[in-house]
Write a protein that holds these residues in place. Structure first.
Motif, PDB file in Angstrom:
ATOM      1  N   THR A 276      -1.638  13.251   0.795  1.00 57.53           N
ATOM      2  CA  THR A 276      -2.566  13.890  -0.149  1.00 57.53           C
ATOM      3  C   THR A 276      -3.392  14.980   0.520  1.00 57.53           C
ATOM      4  O   THR A 276      -4.241  15.580  -0.138  1.00 57.53           O
TER       5      THR A 276
ATOM      6  N   GLN B 221       0.989   4.230  -2.788  1.00 62.18           N
ATOM      7  CA  GLN B 221       0.848   5.656  -2.481  1.00 62.18           C
ATOM      8  C   GLN B 221       2.020   6.465  -3.055  1.00 62.18           C
ATOM      9  O   GLN B 221       1.826   7.583  -3.535  1.00 62.18           O
TER      10      GLN B 221
ATOM     11  N   GLU C 138       0.836  -1.204   0.000  1.00 61.48           N
ATOM     12  CA  GLU C 138       0.000   0.000   0.000  1.00 61.48           C
ATOM     13  C   GLU C 138       0.871   1.255   0.000  1.00 61.48           C
ATOM     14  O   GLU C 138       0.571   2.225  -0.697  1.00 61.48           O
ATOM     15  N   HIS C 139       1.943   1.238   0.773  1.00 55.29           N
ATOM     16  CA  HIS C 139       2.839   2.392   0.800  1.00 55.29           C
ATOM     17  C   HIS C 139       3.480   2.605  -0.576  1.00 55.29           C
ATOM     18  O   HIS C 139       3.556   3.741  -1.060  1.00 55.29           O
TER      19      HIS C 139
ATOM     20  N   ALA D 180       4.229  11.265   0.411  1.00 50.92           N
ATOM     21  CA  ALA D 180       3.115  10.680  -0.340  1.00 50.92           C
ATOM     22  C   ALA D 180       1.767  11.208   0.137  1.00 50.92           C
ATOM     23  O   ALA D 180       0.729  10.797  -0.382  1.00 50.92           O
TER      24      ALA D 180
END
Length: 124
Positions: free
Chosen positions: A114, A79, A75-76, A112
């Motif tokens: 947002t 991202q 997941e990282h 990363a």
């Protein structure tokens, strides 16, 4: 300057941070994948019953733990890839919730991200 108002030198620095983090995360993924493969291979060599084997529960825990770490790393990495996409699109550094610029200091810590600090605090 990007669409988010980041000076070119800040954007270059942040791109380098994202790319370095992406490399470290890819290395971690490779390590965790090898670790999980080793756990699965060793479990396959021994006919154990997790429910009745005193070591079975710790093996199951270890497998679940490594799998969770793998999921987090994937997941990282996703991202980070999205951050690079936003850089290419010229939208990196703009909060996806309110549209305001994300401070460079926040982007240096969490490249990363947002969201700005205000929107991140609201979403908790």
């Amino acid at each position: 300057m990007s669409d988010a108002g980041l000076p070119a030198n800040d954007l270059a620095e942040l791109r380098a941070l994202v790319e370095a983090d992406r490399e470290r995360t890819a290395e971690r993924l490779a390590f965790l994948t090898r670790d999980l493969t080793g756990i699965l291979d060793s479990a396959a060599l021994v006919a154990t019953d997790d429910e009745h084997d005193p070591e079975g529960s710790s093996t199951a825990f270890e497998r679940a733990h490594v799998q969770a770490l793998l999921d987090q790393a994937r997941e990282h990495l996703r991202q980070l890839e999205l951050a690079l996409d936003r850089m290419a699109a010229g939208t990196y550094g703009r909060c996806e919730s309110c549209g305001r610029p994300i401070p460079v200091e926040r982007l240096r810590i969490r490249p990363a991200t947002t969201t700005c600090v205000t929107c991140a605090a609201r979403s908790r």
